[in-house]
Write a protein that holds these residues in place. Sequence first.
Motif, PDB file in Angstrom:
ATOM      1  N   GLU A  17       0.837  -0.827   0.074  1.00  0.00           N
ATOM      2  CA  GLU A  17       0.042  -0.555  -0.323  1.00  0.00           C
ATOM      3  C   GLU A  17       1.010   1.333   0.315  1.00  0.00           C
ATOM      4  O   GLU A  17       2.027   1.935   0.642  1.00  0.00           O
ATOM      5  CB  GLU A  17      -0.288   0.099   1.382  1.00  0.00           C
ATOM      6  CG  GLU A  17      -1.706   1.289   1.434  1.00  0.00           C
ATOM      7  CD  GLU A  17      -2.991   0.991   0.648  1.00  0.00           C
ATOM      8  OE1 GLU A  17      -3.325   2.084  -0.651  1.00  0.00           O
ATOM      9  OE2 GLU A  17      -3.833   0.612   0.340  1.00  0.00           O
ATOM     10  N   ARG A  18       0.746   2.020  -0.942  1.00  0.00           N
ATOM     11  CA  ARG A  18       1.551   3.087  -0.939  1.00  0.00           C
ATOM     12  C   ARG A  18       0.507   4.811  -0.719  1.00  0.00           C
ATOM     13  O   ARG A  18       1.144   5.897  -1.274  1.00  0.00           O
ATOM     14  CB  ARG A  18       2.774   3.126  -1.843  1.00  0.00           C
ATOM     15  CG  ARG A  18       3.109   2.310  -2.518  1.00  0.00           C
ATOM     16  CD  ARG A  18       4.469   2.455  -1.540  1.00  0.00           C
ATOM     17  NE  ARG A  18       5.288   1.424  -0.810  1.00  0.00           N
ATOM     18  CZ  ARG A  18       5.412  -0.087  -0.442  1.00  0.00           C
ATOM     19  NH1 ARG A  18       3.619  -0.001  -0.027  1.00  0.00           N
ATOM     20  NH2 ARG A  18       6.585  -0.485  -0.440  1.00  0.00           N
ATOM     21  N   ASN A  19      -0.730   4.197  -0.838  1.00  0.00           N
ATOM     22  CA  ASN A  19      -1.500   5.585  -1.007  1.00  0.00           C
ATOM     23  C   ASN A  19      -2.410   6.035   0.265  1.00  0.00           C
ATOM     24  O   ASN A  19      -2.318   5.556   1.311  1.00  0.00           O
ATOM     25  CB  ASN A  19      -3.208   4.844  -1.399  1.00  0.00           C
ATOM     26  CG  ASN A  19      -3.936   6.311  -1.172  1.00  0.00           C
ATOM     27  OD1 ASN A  19      -4.486   6.755  -0.245  1.00  0.00           O
ATOM     28  ND2 ASN A  19      -4.725   6.445  -2.322  1.00  0.00           N
ATOM     29  N   ASP A  46       6.370  13.337   4.101  1.00  0.00           N
ATOM     30  CA  ASP A  46       8.144  13.409   3.521  1.00  0.00           C
ATOM     31  C   ASP A  46       8.746  13.045   4.506  1.00  0.00           C
ATOM     32  O   ASP A  46       8.645  14.461   5.733  1.00  0.00           O
ATOM     33  CB  ASP A  46       8.359  14.532   2.982  1.00  0.00           C
ATOM     34  CG  ASP A  46      10.057  14.639   2.218  1.00  0.00           C
ATOM     35  OD1 ASP A  46      10.570  14.685   2.753  1.00  0.00           O
ATOM     36  OD2 ASP A  46       9.400  13.891   0.867  1.00  0.00           O
ATOM     37  N   TYR A  47       9.631  12.618   5.451  1.00  0.00           N
ATOM     38  CA  TYR A  47      10.705  12.065   6.262  1.00  0.00           C
ATOM     39  C   TYR A  47      11.379  13.380   6.283  1.00  0.00           C
ATOM     40  O   TYR A  47      11.847  14.041   7.583  1.00  0.00           O
ATOM     41  CB  TYR A  47      11.204  11.142   6.203  1.00  0.00           C
ATOM     42  CG  TYR A  47      12.350  11.239   7.086  1.00  0.00           C
ATOM     43  CD1 TYR A  47      12.291  10.469   8.340  1.00  0.00           C
ATOM     44  CD2 TYR A  47      13.847  11.563   6.785  1.00  0.00           C
ATOM     45  CE1 TYR A  47      12.606  10.178   9.440  1.00  0.00           C
ATOM     46  CE2 TYR A  47      14.633  10.890   8.177  1.00  0.00           C
ATOM     47  CZ  TYR A  47      14.146  10.700   9.397  1.00  0.00           C
ATOM     48  OH  TYR A  47      14.948  10.558  10.271  1.00  0.00           O
ATOM     49  N   LEU A  56       3.604   7.507  -1.394  1.00  0.00           N
ATOM     50  CA  LEU A  56       4.718   6.962  -0.602  1.00  0.00           C
ATOM     51  C   LEU A  56       5.431   6.658  -1.740  1.00  0.00           C
ATOM     52  O   LEU A  56       5.101   6.031  -2.395  1.00  0.00           O
ATOM     53  CB  LEU A  56       4.561   6.288   0.477  1.00  0.00           C
ATOM     54  CG  LEU A  56       4.014   6.661   1.944  1.00  0.00           C
ATOM     55  CD1 LEU A  56       2.429   7.043   1.590  1.00  0.00           C
ATOM     56  CD2 LEU A  56       4.160   6.103   2.958  1.00  0.00           C
ATOM     57  N   THR A  57       6.493   7.398  -1.598  1.00  0.00           N
ATOM     58  CA  THR A  57       7.120   7.631  -3.164  1.00  0.00           C
ATOM     59  C   THR A  57       9.052   7.121  -2.089  1.00  0.00           C
ATOM     60  O   THR A  57       9.829   6.826  -3.313  1.00  0.00           O
ATOM     61  CB  THR A  57       7.359   8.480  -4.021  1.00  0.00           C
ATOM     62  OG1 THR A  57       7.805   9.965  -3.077  1.00  0.00           O
ATOM     63  CG2 THR A  57       6.224   8.400  -4.435  1.00  0.00           C
ATOM     64  N   GLY A  58       8.846   7.756  -1.485  1.00  0.00           N
ATOM     65  CA  GLY A  58      10.810   7.525  -0.432  1.00  0.00           C
ATOM     66  C   GLY A  58      10.395   7.584   0.612  1.00  0.00           C
ATOM     67  O   GLY A  58       8.757   7.038   1.330  1.00  0.00           O
ATOM     68  N   LYS A  59      11.246   7.602   1.764  1.00  0.00           N
ATOM     69  CA  LYS A  59      11.365   7.709   3.295  1.00  0.00           C
ATOM     70  C   LYS A  59      10.093   8.514   3.440  1.00  0.00           C
ATOM     71  O   LYS A  59       9.948   9.768   3.041  1.00  0.00           O
ATOM     72  CB  LYS A  59      12.671   8.456   3.962  1.00  0.00           C
ATOM     73  CG  LYS A  59      12.603   7.623   4.953  1.00  0.00           C
ATOM     74  CD  LYS A  59      14.529   8.439   5.663  1.00  0.00           C
ATOM     75  CE  LYS A  59      14.637   8.137   7.174  1.00  0.00           C
ATOM     76  NZ  LYS A  59      15.846   8.001   7.081  1.00  0.00           N
ATOM     77  N   VAL A  78       9.162   5.217  10.576  1.00  0.00           N
ATOM     78  CA  VAL A  78       9.711   5.151   9.316  1.00  0.00           C
ATOM     79  C   VAL A  78       9.219   4.329   8.461  1.00  0.00           C
ATOM     80  O   VAL A  78       9.929   3.464   8.914  1.00  0.00           O
ATOM     81  CB  VAL A  78      10.916   6.416   9.863  1.00  0.00           C
ATOM     82  CG1 VAL A  78      11.651   6.252   8.447  1.00  0.00           C
ATOM     83  CG2 VAL A  78      10.931   7.245  10.734  1.00  0.00           C
ATOM     84  N   THR A  79       9.406   4.903   6.745  1.00  0.00           N
ATOM     85  CA  THR A  79       8.855   3.542   6.011  1.00  0.00           C
ATOM     86  C   THR A  79      10.668   3.759   5.368  1.00  0.00           C
ATOM     87  O   THR A  79      11.385   5.205   5.208  1.00  0.00           O
ATOM     88  CB  THR A  79       8.076   4.127   5.279  1.00  0.00           C
ATOM     89  OG1 THR A  79       7.725   5.064   4.371  1.00  0.00           O
ATOM     90  CG2 THR A  79       6.177   3.518   6.233  1.00  0.00           C
TER      91      THR A  79
END
Length: 79
Positions: A17-19, A46-47, A56-59, A78-79
């Motif tokens: 899941e990235r939404n 965004d981190y 979600l595309t990065g940290k 944190v992802t």
Amino acid sequence: MLFRSLSAAKSAFDSGERNAEALRTLVRKTIASEPLVSLQYVSCADYNTLEELETLTGKTLLSMAAYLGKTRLIDNFVT
């Protein structure tokens, strides 16, 4: 309860899941199942910039705050 709700979101993330709104909704629904906890906020940002995300595309920092009575609790991952 906070850990449980963030763990549910992390499991969804780990499953692909990235939404961001879907993850925030999952946290909200999990918290809503506990009547003694009042959610203050849930954020998927965004981190580095802390700007709210749509995808979600990065940290990423998924964080939340809630009240249990008069006590304010916070947690994040944190992802």
